[in-house]
Enzyme design. Structure first.
Site: not given
Ligand code: 13P
Length: 259
Positions: A9-11, A97, A99, A169, A175, A215, A236-237
């Site tokens: 997920n590149w957000k 998600h 967020e 999640e 994050g 993470s 994510g990251g």
């Molecule tokens: P991180 O891997 O950056 O913690 O993000 C997880 C995430 O929200 C994937 O959708």
């Protein structure tokens, strides 16, 4: 055995040129990986979907969007429909998600509408659930997850459920660098699988892919993926660099005895 699926997920990151560079790097790094053993999905921002699709259209890496709107078309300024995402080459769409729930007011009801719209137009939903730190500390994790799942999957048939990926999640792990321990994550995954078998059918729950997200990094992948109810990751990251994302794919193959 369920096939693991790793999704990035590149957000809200990367321009078109940066997205294309990243997916090209990923393609090169996964040269020896067999799609029989693992699924890999990337979820760029809307503006990069089609350019990324052009790079992977003949490859087994699949494309996902990060959100959609449930209507087919109309006066909905700023929104994107499932058919438009299909048109850009998407096979999947992340839905619900944390967020989006936190910053954009998404509810179990809107998540349900989005899941139904995605399935209607042939997009495979990656549906996210997870508790906050406060909810975990209060001991309400299972209640929170159950409410999200019952609300999100209202009026979904067992046949439709076979097309869904669930992603657990925990919000406190997103994050933050603070991963759930493999046992903590697996406990919730097992709870989800049991709940799905009650709502749908045991076979649906046996076959359901439940990803862990929060993470995930190359160095914690293998221990998480060795857990019996964890079937992949939503990253994510660490998905923003080809080498770390490819290491997560390799770590997963290792955990599954396929490397
Ligand atoms: P991180 O891997 O950056 O913690 O993000 C997880 C995430 O929200 C994937 O959708």
């Amino acid at each position: 055995m369920r096939k693991p699926i790793i999704a990035g997920n590149w957000k809200m990151h990367k321009t078109v040129a940066e997205s294309v560079e990243l997916v090209n790097g990923l393609k090169a790094s996964l040269g020896n990986v067999s799609p029989q053993d693992i699924g890999v999905v990337v979820a760029p921002v809307y503006t990069s979907l089609y350019p990324v699709y052009e790079v992977i259209r003949d490859h087994w890496i699949k494309l996902s969007a990060q959100n959609l709107f449930w209507e087919e078309k109309g006066a909905y300024t700023g929104e994107i429909s499932p058919a438009m995402l299909k048109d850009c080459g998407c096979s999947y769409c992340i839905i619900g998600h944390s967020e989006r729930r936190q910053y954009f007011g998404e509810t179990d009801e809107s998540v349900n509408k989005k899941i139904r719209a995605a399935l209607h137009f042939g997009l495979l939903p990656i549906v996210c659930v997870g508790e906050s730190l406060e909810q975990r500390e209060k001991g309400t994790t299972f209640q929170v997850i159950e409410k999200q799942i019952r609300g999100g999957f209202t009026d979904i048939s067992p046949l439709q459920m076979q097309k869904v990926i669930l992603a657990y999640e925990p919000i406190w792990a997103i994050g933050t660098g603070r991963t759930a321990t493999p046992e903590q994550a697996n406990e919730v995954h097992a709870f989800i699988r049991n709940l799905i078998s009650q709502i749908f059918e045991p076979q649906t729950s046996d076959e359901l892919c439940i990803q862990y997200g929060g993470s995930v990094k190359p160095d914690n992948t293998e221990s998480l993926m060795k857990q019996p109810d964890i079937d992949g990751a939503l990253v994510g990251g660490a998905s923003l660099k080809a080498d770390s994302f490819a290491s997560i794919v390799m770590g997963t193959l290792q955990a599954y005895g396929k490397a």
